[in-house]
Design a protein around this motif. Structure first.
Motif, short mmCIF file in Angstrom:
data_model
loop_
_atom_site.label_atom_id
_atom_site.label_comp_id
_atom_site.label_asym_id
_atom_site.label_seq_id
_atom_site.Cartn_x
_atom_site.Cartn_y
_atom_site.Cartn_z
N PHE A 28 -14.41 37.87 2.86
CA PHE A 28 -13.91 37.27 4.30
C PHE A 28 -12.83 38.28 4.66
O PHE A 28 -13.02 38.83 5.85
N ILE A 48 -14.16 41.57 6.05
CA ILE A 48 -15.03 41.50 7.18
C ILE A 48 -13.95 41.48 8.28
O ILE A 48 -14.20 42.04 9.38
N MET A 49 -13.08 40.81 7.96
CA MET A 49 -11.94 40.46 9.22
C MET A 49 -11.24 41.63 9.51
O MET A 49 -11.26 42.30 10.65
N SER A 81 -13.51 44.14 11.37
CA SER A 81 -14.20 43.88 12.64
C SER A 81 -13.16 43.86 13.51
O SER A 81 -13.28 44.11 14.70
N LEU A 88 -25.24 36.17 8.83
CA LEU A 88 -24.34 35.53 9.06
C LEU A 88 -22.99 36.02 9.34
O LEU A 88 -22.20 35.97 9.96
N ALA A 143 -23.02 38.18 12.18
CA ALA A 143 -22.52 37.46 13.38
C ALA A 143 -20.87 37.41 13.56
O ALA A 143 -20.27 37.63 14.59
N LEU A 144 -20.31 36.98 12.30
CA LEU A 144 -18.94 37.08 12.44
C LEU A 144 -18.21 38.21 12.65
O LEU A 144 -17.24 38.30 13.33
N ALA A 196 -18.33 38.74 16.23
CA ALA A 196 -17.46 38.04 17.03
C ALA A 196 -16.00 38.74 16.98
O ALA A 196 -15.26 38.84 17.94
N GLY A 197 -15.41 39.22 15.94
CA GLY A 197 -14.18 40.05 15.72
C GLY A 197 -14.14 41.04 16.61
O GLY A 197 -13.21 41.53 17.21
N GLY A 216 -13.60 40.14 20.16
CA GLY A 216 -12.24 39.76 20.34
C GLY A 216 -11.38 41.15 20.46
O GLY A 216 -10.67 41.26 21.61
#
Lengths: 158, 155
Positions: B85, B88-89, B92, B110, B113-114, B117-118, B121
């Motif tokens: 996690f 990825i965060m 992104s 999946l 896609a996350l 989204a990041g 933003g």
């Protein structure tokens, strides 16, 4: 549409108006803007320090601190003393807050929290990371509920 | 017709259809990446695993497998996600436009896609910061219409 009255406008006397009008009048060179009390180097330095020290989010002097800083510095920087320093201080504070937000997100995921609560965030911060965070937590939720012993008849849709 | 005890590879939907824990028509063995040997790899460092290669729908598929009451349930999916996690965060929401394609190539759908989204933003924030949010641009719907001259209009 809503309407109201503003003023009276007397030369030389400060008057409170909505931000949009202030910016508009300033662009038309009809006025000088007075920055909010918190838009001051010392005050912002204090806020920045507190943000860096604490694990929690500092309550900001305005829920729109980012938006106001941007507007005022863009259109009325000549009315704001030490505008460049102000810009840097606000950006530093923002960066610290966003970093804290990501740390919190990571710890929510690691500890598999079912509920997340963060105080004193402004909308700007929430919108920047919100979609990502809620999607990630949704995913965790699905992974977690999938692991619970369930009837074999349930189909877990992903 | 099948001999009892034979082993076959079947698509997931078929396995689901045939499965019934009461009647035990079939028992399902998960693909090897969900099994014990791979768990060691994952727990060493989940970040280096190429999840896309493992099956682009690692998490989705893993969840479906939980339907089969298999004692080797892949709760590894949850632990894996937790370890990956952070990266990825961070990537992104990375403001420096570095090339993240190598990292994304190793993510399953999946995670991708996350990741998107990041990125969105972040991009939205940056475009606000540049002042693009207050610029009026022509809608893409009308951009293709030729502009009509005022004199050409009726009336």
């Amino acid at each position: 549409l809503f309407q109201g009255d503003l003023g009276p406008f007397n030369p030389g006397l400060p008057v409170e108006v909505p931000v949009w009008l202030a910016i508009n009048l300033k662009q038309r060179q009809k006025c000088r803007l007075i920055p909010p009390e918190w838009m001051d180097v010392e005050k912002l330095e204090e806020i920045r320090e507190q943000e860096r020290k604490e694990d929690t989010f500092t309550p900001m002097p305005s829920p729109y601190y980012m938006e106001l800083t941007k507007l005022l510095l863009n259109y009325a920087s000549d009315n704001i003393p030490k505008a460049d320093e102000i810009r840097t201080l606000v950006k530093d504070t923002w960066d610290t807050r966003i970093a804290k937000l990501r740390l919190s997100a990571d710890s929510f995921v690691r500890q598999q929290e079912a509920h997340a609560k963060l105080d004193n965030l402004t909308l700007m911060e929430i919108n920047t990371t919100g979609t990502f965070l809620t999607q990630a937590l949704d995913h965790m939720y699905k992974l977690r509920t999938n692991l619970q012993p369930g009837e074999s008849a349930h189909s877990q849709d992903f | 017709s099948l001999v009892q005890g034979s082993k076959l590879e079947v698509p997931l939907w078929l396995a689901k259809g045939l499965h019934d824990s009461r009647r035990r028509v079939i028992s399902v063995e998960p693909p090897k990446i969900y099994k014990e040997a791979w768990r060691m790899v994952f727990s060493a460092d989940a970040n280096v695993v190429d999840l896309h290669k493992m099956g682009p729908y690692y998490y989705g598929f893993g969840s479906q497998l939980l339907n089969f009451d298999n004692p080797e349930n892949p709760e590894i999916a949850q632990t894996t996600f937790i370890s990956r996690f952070r990266r990825i965060m961070d990537s992104s929401q990375n403001a420096y436009n570095e090339d993240t394609s190598a990292l994304v190539a190793r993510m399953d759908e999946l995670e991708r896609a996350l990741f998107r989204a990041g990125q969105k933003g972040l991009n939205d924030f940056q475009s606000w910061e540049k002042g693009q949010a207050s610029q009026i641009t022509a809608s893409s719907l009308v951009q293709n219409y030729g502009k009509r001259k005022f004199t050409d209009m009726d009336g």
